[in-house]
Design a protein around this motif. Structure first.
Motif, mmCIF file in Angstrom:
data_model
loop_
_atom_site.group_PDB
_atom_site.id
_atom_site.type_symbol
_atom_site.label_atom_id
_atom_site.label_comp_id
_atom_site.label_asym_id
_atom_site.label_seq_id
_atom_site.Cartn_x
_atom_site.Cartn_y
_atom_site.Cartn_z
ATOM 1 N N TRP A 1 -30.636 -14.344 80.418
ATOM 2 C CA TRP A 1 -31.213 -15.555 79.828
ATOM 3 C C TRP A 1 -30.122 -16.620 79.709
ATOM 4 O O TRP A 1 -30.350 -17.793 80.032
ATOM 5 N N LEU A 2 -28.936 -16.224 79.254
ATOM 6 C CA LEU A 2 -27.817 -17.165 79.165
ATOM 7 C C LEU A 2 -27.479 -17.731 80.544
ATOM 8 O O LEU A 2 -27.272 -18.937 80.689
ATOM 9 N N GLU A 3 -27.399 -16.864 81.554
ATOM 10 C CA GLU A 3 -27.100 -17.302 82.922
ATOM 11 C C GLU A 3 -28.116 -18.331 83.401
ATOM 12 O O GLU A 3 -27.759 -19.357 83.973
ATOM 13 N N ASP A 4 -29.374 -18.041 83.170
ATOM 14 C CA ASP A 4 -30.448 -18.891 83.688
ATOM 15 C C ASP A 4 -30.616 -20.199 82.921
ATOM 16 O O ASP A 4 -31.066 -21.192 83.486
ATOM 17 N N ASN A 5 -30.258 -20.211 81.641
ATOM 18 C CA ASN A 5 -30.575 -21.360 80.796
ATOM 19 C C ASN A 5 -29.382 -22.168 80.290
ATOM 20 O O ASN A 5 -29.533 -23.362 80.059
ATOM 21 N N ARG B 1 -22.928 -5.790 73.508
ATOM 22 C CA ARG B 1 -22.535 -6.232 74.850
ATOM 23 C C ARG B 1 -22.183 -7.708 74.759
ATOM 24 O O ARG B 1 -22.774 -8.432 73.960
ATOM 25 N N TYR B 2 -21.228 -8.141 75.575
ATOM 26 C CA TYR B 2 -20.932 -9.570 75.607
ATOM 27 C C TYR B 2 -21.158 -10.115 77.001
ATOM 28 O O TYR B 2 -21.257 -9.371 77.975
ATOM 29 N N HIS B 3 -21.252 -11.437 77.055
ATOM 30 C CA HIS B 3 -21.439 -12.116 78.337
ATOM 31 C C HIS B 3 -20.675 -13.430 78.305
ATOM 32 O O HIS B 3 -20.651 -14.110 77.276
ATOM 33 N N ASP B 4 -20.067 -13.793 79.417
ATOM 34 C CA ASP B 4 -19.286 -15.024 79.526
ATOM 35 C C ASP B 4 -20.069 -16.077 80.295
ATOM 36 O O ASP B 4 -20.648 -15.770 81.345
ATOM 37 N N ILE B 5 -20.061 -17.296 79.766
ATOM 38 C CA ILE B 5 -20.658 -18.433 80.460
ATOM 39 C C ILE B 5 -19.744 -19.642 80.301
ATOM 40 O O ILE B 5 -18.921 -19.688 79.387
ATOM 41 N N SER B 6 -19.935 -20.602 81.164
ATOM 42 C CA SER B 6 -19.259 -21.893 81.039
ATOM 43 C C SER B 6 -20.331 -22.917 80.707
ATOM 44 O O SER B 6 -21.377 -22.957 81.354
ATOM 45 N N HIS C 1 -16.600 -25.336 77.268
ATOM 46 C CA HIS C 1 -15.886 -24.109 76.918
ATOM 47 C C HIS C 1 -16.254 -23.013 77.904
ATOM 48 O O HIS C 1 -17.323 -23.042 78.517
ATOM 49 N N ASN C 2 -15.385 -22.046 78.001
ATOM 50 C CA ASN C 2 -15.718 -20.773 78.624
ATOM 51 C C ASN C 2 -16.125 -19.869 77.465
ATOM 52 O O ASN C 2 -15.286 -19.230 76.839
ATOM 53 N N TYR C 3 -17.407 -19.909 77.147
ATOM 54 C CA TYR C 3 -17.928 -19.164 75.999
ATOM 55 C C TYR C 3 -17.980 -17.672 76.290
ATOM 56 O O TYR C 3 -18.279 -17.256 77.408
ATOM 57 N N ARG C 4 -17.749 -16.885 75.266
ATOM 58 C CA ARG C 4 -18.037 -15.450 75.289
ATOM 59 C C ARG C 4 -19.061 -15.225 74.182
ATOM 60 O O ARG C 4 -18.789 -15.506 73.010
ATOM 61 N N ILE C 5 -20.232 -14.727 74.566
ATOM 62 C CA ILE C 5 -21.324 -14.500 73.626
ATOM 63 C C ILE C 5 -21.471 -12.997 73.434
ATOM 64 O O ILE C 5 -21.711 -12.255 74.393
#
Length: 139
Positions: free
Chosen positions: A61-65, A6-11, A29-33
């Motif tokens: 966790w990515l969203e929150d941190n 699964r991937y998730h996008d964060i800035s 960056h607009n990271y894709r993890i």
């Protein structure tokens, strides 16, 4: 081996200490993890893990941190100055925040804590800084 992904996008912002080019400057960056998980056996339904578990344990966790934060190495000479300006937006990390180090940190430090009560393991993480540039870490 069967792997659930699964991937998730964060800035997120960062700077790479010691970089010889533009990445030494404050930028983001607009990271894709991408997360890749494996288990010794599939569950009774036939899954490595439900995708919603990856979302709730790792993506959130990515969203929150990290999302909409600035990653800064604890040894960065700019740390004190940035803390004086915007401490609440900083995430002080124990590594120079390259894509490679972020991927390794997520696999070795964060995932074991987030998944400790499950029979599943994060075996790889890919961090895309752009559509053309990424780094991966695999156990």
């Amino acid at each position: 081996m069967i792997i659930a992904e699964r991937y998730h996008d964060i800035s997120c912002g960062h700077r790479v200490v010691g970089h010889e080019g533009k990445c030494r400057f404050l930028h983001g960056h607009n990271y894709r993890i991408h997360f890749s998980l494996a288990a010794d056996a599939l569950d009774e339904i036939g899954r490595v893990v439900d995708f919603s578990v990856i979302k709730s344990r790792l993506c959130m966790w990515l969203e929150d941190n990290f999302d909409h934060k600035f990653l800064i190495w604890e040894q960065d000479e700019m740390l004190n100055q940035l803390q004086a300006i915007t401490a609440e937006s900083l995430v002080v990390v124990p590594f120079n925040p390259t894509a490679e180090n972020i991927a390794r940190y997520l696999v070795e430090v964060i995932a074991p804590k987030q998944l400790e009560d499950l029979q599943v393991k994060l075996i790889a993480c890919k961090v895309e800084e752009t559509a053309k540039c990424s780094a991966s870490y695999t156990l």
